[in-house]
Design a protein around this motif. Structure first.
Motif, PDB file in Angstrom:
ATOM      1  N   GLY A 192       0.829  -1.197   0.000  1.00  0.00           N
ATOM      2  CA  GLY A 192       0.000   0.000   0.000  1.00  0.00           C
ATOM      3  C   GLY A 192       0.863   1.246   0.000  1.00  0.00           C
ATOM      4  N   LEU A 193       1.932   1.223   0.816  1.00  0.00           N
ATOM      5  CA  LEU A 193       2.807   2.384   0.883  1.00  0.00           C
ATOM      6  C   LEU A 193       3.528   2.614  -0.440  1.00  0.00           C
ATOM      7  N   TYR A 194       3.941   1.524  -1.085  1.00  0.00           N
ATOM      8  CA  TYR A 194       4.576   1.668  -2.398  1.00  0.00           C
ATOM      9  C   TYR A 194       3.653   2.415  -3.360  1.00  0.00           C
ATOM     10  N   TYR A 195       2.391   1.951  -3.437  1.00  0.00           N
ATOM     11  CA  TYR A 195       1.448   2.597  -4.355  1.00  0.00           C
ATOM     12  C   TYR A 195       1.184   4.034  -3.951  1.00  0.00           C
ATOM     13  N   LEU A 196       1.038   4.272  -2.651  1.00  0.00           N
ATOM     14  CA  LEU A 196       0.822   5.635  -2.188  1.00  0.00           C
ATOM     15  C   LEU A 196       1.967   6.538  -2.636  1.00  0.00           C
ATOM     16  N   ALA A 197       3.187   6.005  -2.538  1.00  0.00           N
ATOM     17  CA  ALA A 197       4.338   6.795  -2.959  1.00  0.00           C
ATOM     18  C   ALA A 197       4.245   7.115  -4.446  1.00  0.00           C
ATOM     19  N   LEU A 198       3.982   6.085  -5.265  1.00  0.00           N
ATOM     20  CA  LEU A 198       3.875   6.294  -6.711  1.00  0.00           C
ATOM     21  C   LEU A 198       2.808   7.331  -7.034  1.00  0.00           C
ATOM     22  N   VAL A 199       1.638   7.152  -6.431  1.00  0.00           N
ATOM     23  CA  VAL A 199       0.513   8.036  -6.721  1.00  0.00           C
ATOM     24  C   VAL A 199       0.819   9.464  -6.277  1.00  0.00           C
ATOM     25  N   THR A 200       1.370   9.600  -5.078  1.00  0.00           N
ATOM     26  CA  THR A 200       1.647  10.938  -4.564  1.00  0.00           C
ATOM     27  C   THR A 200       2.659  11.666  -5.440  1.00  0.00           C
ATOM     28  N   VAL A 201       3.705  10.959  -5.843  1.00  0.00           N
ATOM     29  CA  VAL A 201       4.699  11.586  -6.717  1.00  0.00           C
ATOM     30  C   VAL A 201       4.052  12.014  -8.026  1.00  0.00           C
ATOM     31  N   ALA A 202       3.222  11.128  -8.580  1.00  0.00           N
ATOM     32  CA  ALA A 202       2.565  11.459  -9.849  1.00  0.00           C
ATOM     33  C   ALA A 202       1.698  12.707  -9.703  1.00  0.00           C
ATOM     34  N   ILE A 203       0.945  12.783  -8.611  1.00  0.00           N
ATOM     35  CA  ILE A 203       0.069  13.945  -8.403  1.00  0.00           C
ATOM     36  C   ILE A 203       0.892  15.220  -8.270  1.00  0.00           C
ATOM     37  N   LEU A 204       2.018  15.128  -7.553  1.00  0.00           N
ATOM     38  CA  LEU A 204       2.864  16.311  -7.398  1.00  0.00           C
ATOM     39  C   LEU A 204       3.409  16.770  -8.744  1.00  0.00           C
ATOM     40  N   LEU A 205       3.870  15.801  -9.546  1.00  0.00           N
ATOM     41  CA  LEU A 205       4.395  16.152 -10.863  1.00  0.00           C
ATOM     42  C   LEU A 205       3.321  16.814 -11.714  1.00  0.00           C
ATOM     43  N   LEU A 206       2.110  16.271 -11.646  1.00  0.00           N
ATOM     44  CA  LEU A 206       1.002  16.829 -12.416  1.00  0.00           C
ATOM     45  C   LEU A 206       0.744  18.269 -12.001  1.00  0.00           C
ATOM     46  N   LYS A 207       0.714  18.484 -10.689  1.00  0.00           N
ATOM     47  CA  LYS A 207       0.457  19.835 -10.188  1.00  0.00           C
ATOM     48  C   LYS A 207       1.553  20.789 -10.662  1.00  0.00           C
ATOM     49  N   ARG A 208       2.802  20.318 -10.595  1.00  0.00           N
ATOM     50  CA  ARG A 208       3.928  21.147 -11.019  1.00  0.00           C
ATOM     51  C   ARG A 208       3.766  21.531 -12.485  1.00  0.00           C
ATOM     52  N   LEU A 209       3.416  20.528 -13.311  1.00  0.00           N
ATOM     53  CA  LEU A 209       3.243  20.763 -14.745  1.00  0.00           C
ATOM     54  C   LEU A 209       2.112  21.751 -15.011  1.00  0.00           C
ATOM     55  N   GLU A 210       1.005  21.584 -14.290  1.00  0.00           N
ATOM     56  CA  GLU A 210      -0.123  22.498 -14.470  1.00  0.00           C
ATOM     57  C   GLU A 210       0.274  23.924 -14.134  1.00  0.00           C
ATOM     58  N   GLN A 211       1.054  24.083 -13.068  1.00  0.00           N
ATOM     59  CA  GLN A 211       1.459  25.433 -12.685  1.00  0.00           C
ATOM     60  C   GLN A 211       2.378  26.043 -13.734  1.00  0.00           C
ATOM     61  N   ARG A 212       3.291  25.207 -14.255  1.00  0.00           N
ATOM     62  CA  ARG A 212       4.219  25.680 -15.276  1.00  0.00           C
ATOM     63  C   ARG A 212       3.494  26.222 -16.492  1.00  0.00           C
TER      64      ARG A 212
END
Lengths: 221, 226, 254
Positions: A192-212
């Motif tokens: 569960g923690l592995y997936y949470l890590a993957l998902v959280t990183v993906a969401i952060l990257l998405l947010k970063r891209l949207e802001q850019r």
């Protein structure tokens, strides 16, 4: 800190599974977006029969469970003499399913562009292709970014279904080792923690891209 | 082609019985999700900082962990470890309910935040307590507003319910597998299962659209909100 | 103002029908260099459709168009693209490209349609923005501009293409009253510089003071045509006079 043999085994297996998960997610995400863009464009700009075909594709793959689609690909196709490897079945299934959802977001984004944008471009002498390339695509891309990004996050989670067609990614490896040591709670808590890590990183990257790529006042309507 | 058609027709009653279990799972999950979602949404909007922090953690967890992992974690893991004997169907409903609760919490939170502040203020000015205001003024509006998003959740949960076969719940997917493993007519059987799910999705969404129409308040659209 | 040589724009018998309804029933007009013609008339009379047929944003069902003496083949896409490069259009809703800054709105057409280089395009864009009084706002996006500013950018964008004719489709109709003035000022400036224009508008001040000729359109036909002096003389009973009187009542007199 010396880890017990169980944990050493666990992390070896899980990391192996993680690599397989990534090997599933990355091509599926790329393929899904590609199909989504193509199908979305067809569903907006295509001729009526093409649009109906595209709509039908999306309705079919969004209206049925991904599990069923995977079963049809892996267990069903052999009835017709077509044998897919677990990995191939999983990726094809993910691409087709994700593509259907992506086409919804792309379609929505394209439809949200005001007709005035086309008129403005035409009046200046842009050809059809130039209008699409320089005026429509940049806007549609920004409008679909959030939805398409979210869909990729979903894909990360649903990659766990590769297990049901015997493709050994995170979940599959976990099941094996949990059954071996009979420590389901610990193993799957870690997974569960592995997936949470993957998902959280993906969401952060998405947010970063949207802001850019954000343009003042250019929100989602 | 003919033998496969016969197999499908023969096994149809058996598969359709699985529909009852599927329906039970989905209904249970959606109701649990609704209750959890509303309560958590209220907590996320009006609650104190520690409350909000805990709820955000819950939402983060259940939106980030795949259903199949949750199944293994809870059914084969926690429940066994704690000695709880919960049926597969009930477990599935519970786990899906917890998951959709997280998504619904976000849906309802968004709906609450989209309401004009004046609504709540007017209620307070009339002497209603916070709780009364929420129950009488906020909830009826956001529940109506959220029907489309809720309908979307329904279709997601219905599709997720197909994973119940992993823990042995006798719903549509499990039964299809059962027949397929004995008759080797995988393709027509799984296509039939897909068709069943498609019909159930369509029925549910149509029903919810009907509900939205009957509950509609004349002139009240989201676009009217400032 | 007399056009001794061929008119810049000549249009004959344009018709446009949607199914059974004909919005345009054989409209014809000529436009000499530096002339300004104003289309007035009730909604649905065909003014907008006529303008959009002139640059073929709307494909006319029949009719002929000559730009600067050259006949435009209405079936040929390359001909149409070339036509639009030489005819500018200002829309009621501005139609600025939402994803580009004011400056880029102007440079993009120069670079992609006229194949200008980046630096050339930017220099030209800055000049045009200065001309409409927005030299310092080039970096702002449409969402950050007021209606009047947006329309002025739209005008700058059209002018950067060096059009032979400028078509204006109700340029001030979507603007708040206090913003109309700045756009009218820019249009007056253009007129003073000799820009050839056809304009559809309700703005009395533009109709009365800028028009070399007024065309009153109703039901798809040009019903009345003449100079403002003739049609709008006090005491006159022309249809145009009647229409303008009504406009005067509605607005505060321009």
């Amino acid at each position: 800190m010396d880890l017990s043999p169980f944990y050493q085994d666990l992390f070896t297996s899980l990391n192996r599974g993680l690599l397989m998960s990534l090997a599933l997610i990355v091509p599926s995400a790329a393929g899904g977006v590609a199909i989504g863009v193509f199908a979305g464009a067809v569903r907006v700009f295509g001729r009526p029969w093409m649009r109906r075909l595209g709509d039908g594709y999306a309705a079919l793959f969004r209206g049925t469970p991904l599990v069923v689609q995977l079963f049809v690909l892996y267990f069903g196709l052999p009835n017709l003499g077509l044998y897919l490897s677990p990995y191939a079945a999983a990726v094809i299934g993910f691409v087709l399913c994700s593509g259907a959802y992506q086409s919804e977001y792309v379609r929505g984004a394209l439809l949200s562009i005001k007709s005035g944008q086309y008129h403005g471009a035409q009046a200046l002498g842009f050809t059809g292709w130039q209008t699409i390339r320089w005026i429509i695509v940049p806007q549609a891309f920004r409008r679909s970014l959030h939805g398409c990004g979210n869909e990729i996050v979903y894909l990360i989670k649903y990659s766990s279904l590769a297990y049901v067609v015997t493709c050994m990614e995170l979940t599959g490896e976990g099941k094996t080792i949990a059954a071996e040591y009979f420590r389901f709670t610990e193993v799957f808590a870690v997974i569960g923690l592995y997936y949470l890590a993957l998902v959280t990183v993906a969401i952060l990257l998405l947010k970063r891209l949207e802001q850019r790529l954000a343009i003042p006042g250019f929100g989602q309507h | 082609m003919l033998p496969s058609l016969n197999v499908v027709l023969d096994s149809l009653p058996f598969l359709l019985q699985g529909t009852l279990n599927t329906a039970a799972i989905v209904l249970g999950a959606m109701l649990l999700g609704l209750a959890l979602g509303v309560v958590m949404a209220v907590g996320l909007v009006y609650g104190s900082r520690p409350v909000r922090w805990l709820l955000e953690l819950y939402v983060w967890f259940f939106r980030g962990v795949p259903v199949i992992v949750l199944l293994f974690l809870f059914y084969y893991g926690l429940f066994t470890w704690l000695g709880l004997h919960i049926s597969a169907v009930l477990s599935m409903a519970l786990i899906l309910g917890l998951t959709t609760g997280a998504y619904q919490a976000n849906i309802f939170r968004g709906a609450i935040l989209s309401l004009p502040r004046g609504q709540f203020r007017a209620a307070s000015a009339l002497g209603m307590s916070d709780l009364q205001a929420i129950r009488a003024i906020v909830l009826p509006q956001i529940l109506r507003l959220s029907i489309p998003a809720w309908s979307n959740e329904y279709s997601i949960i219905l599709k997720d319910s197909a994973l119940a076969f992993v823990i042995g719940a006798p719903e549509i997917m499990a039964r299809t597998q059962f027949v397929a493993s004995r008759t080797y007519q995988h393709l027509p059987l799984y296509l039939t299962a897909g068709l069943l799910y498609y019909l159930l999705t369509w029925l549910g969404v149509a029903g919810l659209r009907r509900l939205e129409r009957t509950m509609r308040i004349p002139g009240y659209t989201h676009q009217d909100m400032p | 103002m007399t056009a001794a040589t061929t008119p810049i724009l000549r249009v004959e018998n344009l018709t446009k029908c949607y199914g059974a309804t004909c919005i345009l029933k054989g409209a014809s007009l000529t436009l000499g260099k530096g002339e300004i013609k104003v289309l007035i008339g009730p909604s649905g009379g065909g003014k907008s459709t006529l303008l959009q047929c002139l640059n073929c944003l709307v494909q006319p069902d029949s009719g002929e168009i000559w730009l600067d003496g050259v006949r435009i083949d209405l079936q040929s896409k390359p001909d149409l693209y070339r036509l639009r490069q030489q005819v500018g259009m200002i829309f009621q809703d501005f139609n600025l490209f939402d994803h580009l800054s004011a400056l880029d709105n102007i440079t993009i057409a120069l670079r992609k349609v006229k194949k200008a280089g980046r630096r050339e395009a930017e220099e030209r864009a800055r000049i045009e923005l200065d001309q409409v009084g927005l030299g310092d706002k080039g970096h702002l996006y449409p969402a950050q501009l007021s209606g009047g500013q947006k329309q002025r950018v739209a005008i700058a964008r059209a002018l950067a293409m060096d059009p032979k004719v400028l078509l204006l489709d109700e340029p001030t109709s979507a603007l708040d009253p206090e913003l109309i003035g700045e756009v009218i000022a820019v249009i007056r400036n253009l007129a003073a510089q000799g820009m050839t224009m056809i304009m559809a508008t309700h703005q009395i001040s533009l109709i009365a003071t800028l028009a070399d000729e007024i065309l009153f359109m109703a039901g798809g036909d040009i019903v009345e045509q003449g100079s403002p002096a003739r049609l709008l003389a006090p005491g006159n009973t022309s249809k145009s006079q009647g229409f303008c009187d009504r406009l005067n009542e509605i607005s505060d007199g321009g």
